[in-house]
Design a protein around this motif. Structure first.
Motif, PDB file in Angstrom:
ATOM      1  N   LYS A 190       0.831  -1.198   0.000  1.00 12.98           N
ATOM      2  CA  LYS A 190       0.000   0.000   0.000  1.00 12.98           C
ATOM      3  C   LYS A 190       0.876   1.262   0.000  1.00 12.98           C
ATOM      4  N   SER A 191       2.044   1.147   0.597  1.00 10.47           N
ATOM      5  CA  SER A 191       2.962   2.281   0.693  1.00 10.47           C
ATOM      6  C   SER A 191       4.025   2.269  -0.404  1.00 10.47           C
ATOM      7  N   GLY A 192       3.803   1.492  -1.465  1.00  8.82           N
ATOM      8  CA  GLY A 192       4.709   1.576  -2.598  1.00  8.82           C
ATOM      9  C   GLY A 192       5.187   0.240  -3.113  1.00  8.82           C
ATOM     10  N   VAL A 193       5.367   0.187  -4.429  1.00  8.54           N
ATOM     11  CA  VAL A 193       5.889  -1.005  -5.095  1.00  8.54           C
ATOM     12  C   VAL A 193       6.957  -0.558  -6.090  1.00  8.54           C
ATOM     13  N   TYR A 194       8.151  -1.086  -5.957  1.00  8.40           N
ATOM     14  CA  TYR A 194       9.175  -0.877  -6.987  1.00  8.40           C
ATOM     15  C   TYR A 194       9.095  -2.033  -7.972  1.00  8.40           C
ATOM     16  N   LYS A 195       9.002  -1.709  -9.243  1.00 10.78           N
ATOM     17  CA  LYS A 195       8.871  -2.742 -10.269  1.00 10.78           C
ATOM     18  C   LYS A 195      10.137  -2.769 -11.119  1.00 10.78           C
ATOM     19  N   ARG A 326       9.314  -7.520  -8.015  1.00 10.04           N
ATOM     20  CA  ARG A 326       8.463  -6.492  -7.409  1.00 10.04           C
ATOM     21  C   ARG A 326       8.820  -6.383  -5.945  1.00 10.04           C
ATOM     22  N   HIS A 329       6.683  -2.471  -0.464  1.00  6.87           N
ATOM     23  CA  HIS A 329       7.037  -1.883   0.822  1.00  6.87           C
ATOM     24  C   HIS A 329       6.008  -2.287   1.863  1.00  6.87           C
ATOM     25  N   MET A 331       4.336  -1.653   5.830  1.00  7.91           N
ATOM     26  CA  MET A 331       4.141  -0.723   6.947  1.00  7.91           C
ATOM     27  C   MET A 331       3.498  -1.478   8.118  1.00  7.91           C
ATOM     28  N   LEU A 344       7.520   6.192   9.361  1.00 11.26           N
ATOM     29  CA  LEU A 344       8.198   7.118   8.449  1.00 11.26           C
ATOM     30  C   LEU A 344       9.635   6.662   8.207  1.00 11.26           C
ATOM     31  N   VAL A 347       9.787   4.133   5.585  1.00 11.42           N
ATOM     32  CA  VAL A 347       9.699   4.684   4.228  1.00 11.42           C
ATOM     33  C   VAL A 347      11.066   5.185   3.768  1.00 11.42           C
ATOM     34  N   ARG A 348      11.675   6.049   4.595  1.00 10.24           N
ATOM     35  CA  ARG A 348      12.911   6.714   4.149  1.00 10.24           C
ATOM     36  C   ARG A 348      14.092   5.738   4.055  1.00 10.24           C
ATOM     37  N   HIS A 350      14.026   2.465   3.563  1.00  9.46           N
ATOM     38  CA  HIS A 350      13.786   1.548   2.448  1.00  9.46           C
ATOM     39  C   HIS A 350      14.103   2.237   1.129  1.00  9.46           C
ATOM     40  N   GLU A 351      13.580   3.456   0.982  1.00  9.97           N
ATOM     41  CA  GLU A 351      13.730   4.128  -0.305  1.00  9.97           C
ATOM     42  C   GLU A 351      15.187   4.527  -0.543  1.00  9.97           C
ATOM     43  N   PHE A 352      15.947   4.743   0.526  1.00  8.47           N
ATOM     44  CA  PHE A 352      17.370   5.050   0.351  1.00  8.47           C
ATOM     45  C   PHE A 352      18.103   3.904  -0.338  1.00  8.47           C
TER      46      PHE A 352
ATOM     47  N   ASN B  40       5.132   5.106  -8.401  1.00 12.95           N
ATOM     48  CA  ASN B  40       3.771   4.590  -8.580  1.00 12.95           C
ATOM     49  C   ASN B  40       2.756   5.642  -9.029  1.00 12.95           C
ATOM     50  N   ARG B  47       5.224  10.864   2.921  1.00 11.10           N
ATOM     51  CA  ARG B  47       5.377  10.338   4.285  1.00 11.10           C
ATOM     52  C   ARG B  47       4.701   8.980   4.434  1.00 11.10           C
ATOM     53  N   GLU B  48       3.783   8.706   3.501  1.00  9.97           N
ATOM     54  CA  GLU B  48       3.011   7.459   3.574  1.00  9.97           C
ATOM     55  C   GLU B  48       3.410   6.475   2.480  1.00  9.97           C
ATOM     56  N   HIS B  49       4.292   6.916   1.584  1.00 11.82           N
ATOM     57  CA  HIS B  49       4.557   6.113   0.390  1.00 11.82           C
ATOM     58  C   HIS B  49       6.011   6.294  -0.022  1.00 11.82           C
ATOM     59  N   VAL B  50       6.653   5.211  -0.412  1.00 15.29           N
ATOM     60  CA  VAL B  50       8.043   5.338  -0.855  1.00 15.29           C
ATOM     61  C   VAL B  50       8.120   6.038  -2.209  1.00 15.29           C
ATOM     62  N   SER B  51       9.213   6.738  -2.430  1.00 16.00           N
ATOM     63  CA  SER B  51       9.492   7.412  -3.692  1.00 16.00           C
ATOM     64  C   SER B  51      10.692   6.748  -4.353  1.00 16.00           C
ATOM     65  N   GLY B 152       5.446   1.813 -13.850  1.00 19.12           N
ATOM     66  CA  GLY B 152       5.852   0.755 -14.787  1.00 19.12           C
ATOM     67  C   GLY B 152       7.107   0.044 -14.329  1.00 19.12           C
ATOM     68  N   GLU B 153       7.454  -0.983 -15.093  1.00 21.89           N
ATOM     69  CA  GLU B 153       8.697  -1.705 -14.819  1.00 21.89           C
ATOM     70  C   GLU B 153       9.878  -0.875 -15.290  1.00 21.89           C
ATOM     71  N   ILE B 154      10.856  -0.715 -14.427  1.00 18.52           N
ATOM     72  CA  ILE B 154      12.025   0.085 -14.776  1.00 18.52           C
ATOM     73  C   ILE B 154      13.264  -0.754 -14.529  1.00 18.52           C
TER      74      ILE B 154
END
Lengths: 429, 161
Positions: A190-195, A326, A329, A331, A344, A347-348, A350-352, B40, B47-51, B152-154
């Protein structure tokens, strides 16, 4: 795949201390893996938090087979093959959503959330006896089971072990992952998917998810930034002296774990506010709370799921030399507002490190692609070596093989199950 | 700042990136700036979602150090980029502050002789720049790059957008 695959001797191709390059490059072996491992053993499909309500669904794959994971009106979970029984079109084109029915775009055949065929287009054109609606529901996975919301399915035949046997010593580790939430629940994706995708065999990611030998080389640049900006030195965990106290363990049935950190009480107090530690102790009791707070790990549930710090990582084989990954993320659910900093940080941090633009992930995937490039030289150099620490491997009280985290016990682990599953004949399954 | 000024600013920023003049590119940012590439969806709460990227200036400098350093295996060889910018709109958002929206098409290429078939990647994006006037210079306080294929897929995004 129309022809019966060539017979391979998998005990020769996947030895305990080395694997043959061919199992990463041969399309016939790849198709045999799709049959014997992905269609006929337990495979991860989704987490229940992705489909919390009746009518919710996600689409995914079991090996090459497209499936829909649905929750029907009664709340029951179904894993349905996404393939119209009439002419074969997928009946659901979306990655996730909510629906009352799935309707094929070609001739209007309509299926219920449990796969039953509700109706066909222009039914009056069928003569009596030409169609049996009871037999034309969407094909459903032979077996579906879940543990703490983690849904596994076996598509074709009932696997020869139960889900409990399959998970075995991984169960307390899954518990520790969920128990960082005071309600014991997490939300996946729900808080993000890297594809991601990479041009390499799927097993390279499975091995790579628990790789304790590569970080100080592959992730030198990320570790330097962590050292400068966060004041900690991750290199100290990966020295490879054989004496770090951190372990790689073979949890049986292909599952395995790399312990990344094993925090002391003092480190736990540095990392988490006391109020949060108390919250977990109140919710779960001292023992479970401390198990959750103490350990950080990379866990592989063979063949396609890895659970790392803040993520469910799902590997999908596409071709022998093309894989999709895939990274969902996760939470913690049920955290009171005053602890929002805990999520939080998930999030930070993981994304790093992860994701196609992050400080760590891209270097892993370039390594995976370079492995695939090099492995075509299988006449010149046939073997992939997994023998580091093989002769000093030990067995713990639970019967699990273990060694220091750099010593490749966890990379050797999947191939015990691989040999077992691949040795079965298709007829005997 | 009118549209023509904004276009000049964005063209100059793109040229600095495409010609790898990264110190001068960093000088365009204020000390409190944020460099953001959402994942996405373009409007998720970070704050609620990864970038893909959510860098303050400390992290952005670390990123540049990594990408140009010896140990970034994903950038061997390094990417070349070309930015094409259009559809520029300017909106005042306060005294000495504007929001500039633009569309960008970013081409990325790594001339990898060993790989032979490394594709030319194309990243179309909706961009938002928030600018603030400081001592007679416009500085970026926010650069947000919302990729058209954010969901998308990257294969790899290990370069600066």
């Amino acid at each position: 795949m129309n022809s019966q695959p060539k017979r391979f001797d998998y005990a020769e191709l996947a030895k305990p201390d080395r694997t043959h390059a061919r199992i990463y490059t041969d399309p016939d072996i790849f198709h045999e893996e799709m049959e014997k491992i992905f269609r006929r053993s337990w495979v991860y499909v989704a987490h229940e938090s992705e489909i919390p309500n009746p009518g919710d669904y996600v689409t995914t794959y079991i090996g090459l087979i497209p499936v829909i994971v649905t929750r029907d009106e009664a709340g029951k979970i179904h894993v349905l093959v996404n393939r119209c029984m009439h002419r074969g079109a997928t009946v659901c084109p979306y990655e996730k959503g909510e629906a009352k029915t799935f309707t094929c775009p070609y001739h209007g055949w309509e299926y219920a959330l449990d796969g039953r065929l509700n109706a066909v287009g222009l039914p009056r054109g069928y003569n009596p006896g030409e169609i049996d609606k009871d037999k034309l529901g969407l094909r459903e996975a032979a077996k579906v089971g879940s543990y703490r919301g983690i849904i596994f399915a076996s598509l074709d035949e009932v696997p020869d072990i139960s889900l409990e046997e399959k998970l075995g010593p991984a169960i307390p580790i899954l518990d520790a992952y969920m128990d960082l939430s005071p309600t014991g629940e997490i939300e996946v994706g729900k808080s993000g998917v890297y594809k991601h995708a990479y041009r390499g065999n799927w097993k390279i990611q499975v091995e790579g998810s628990v790789e304790g030998y590569h970080p100080i080389f592959t992730h030198h640049s990320a570790f330097e930034t962590i050292g400068r900006t966060m004041g900690i030195n991750p290199k100290s965990s990966f020295t490879g002296s054989g004496k770090t106290g951190l372990l790689g363990r073979d949890l049986g049935h292909g599952n395995n774990i790399l312990e990344v950190y094993n925090y002391t009480d003092e480190q736990i107090r540095q990392r988490y506010p006391q109020a949060y530690i108390d919250l977990l102790k109140d919710a779960h009791g001292e023992k479970r709370a401390m198990a959750a707070l103490r350990t950080r790990f990379n866990l592989v549930i063979f063949p396609n799921l890895a659970i790392l710090e803040y993520q469910f990582r799902v590997t999908r084989p596409v071709q022998v030399d093309l894989s999709e990954v895939r990274i969902y993320h996760t939470m913690l659910k049920g955290l009171p507002e005053e602890f929002s900093a805990i999520n939080l940080r998930r999030v930070r941090e993981h994304e790093f490190f992860y994701g196609p633009a992050a400080f760590g992930g891209p270097d892993d995937y370039v390594a995976f692609e370079r492995i695939q490039q090099g492995l075509v030289a299988d006449e010149e150099a046939p073997w992939v070596l997994l023998n580091r620490g093989y002769t000093t491997e030990q067995i713990d009280a639970e019967g699990c093989r273990y060694g220091d985290l750099t010593q490749e016990t966890q990379q050797r682990a999947p191939y015990y199950e691989y040999r077992r599953l691949m040795a079965r004949t298709l007829e005997a399954v | 700042m009118n549209r023509s000024d904004a276009e000049n600013f964005l063209y100059r920023e793109a040229a600095l990136l495409d010609h790898k003049r990264l110190d001068a590119w960093l000088d365009l940012f204020s000390d409190d700036a944020l460099y953001w590439i959402p994942a996405n969806q373009s409007d998720y709460d970070p704050r609620e979602h990864v970038s893909f990227v959510y860098d303050n200036m400390t992290l952005l400098k670390e990123r540049i150090g990594r990408l140009t350093g010896e140990y970034c295996h994903a950038q061997q060889p390094p990417s070349s980029t070309l930015h094409t910018i259009s559809n520029v709109e300017v909106e005042p958002i306060g005294p000495g502050r504007v929001r500039v929206r633009s569309n960008a098409v970013i081409y990325e290429f790594r001339n990898n002789a060993q790989r032979r078939f490394y594709p030319l990647q194309t990243f179309p994006a909706f961009c938002t720049h928030e600018l603030r006037e400081e001592d007679g210079h416009w500085r970026i306080t926010l650069k947000k790059v919302a990729l058209l294929n954010a969901d998308g897929e990257i294969f790899d995004l290990s370069f600066l957008l």
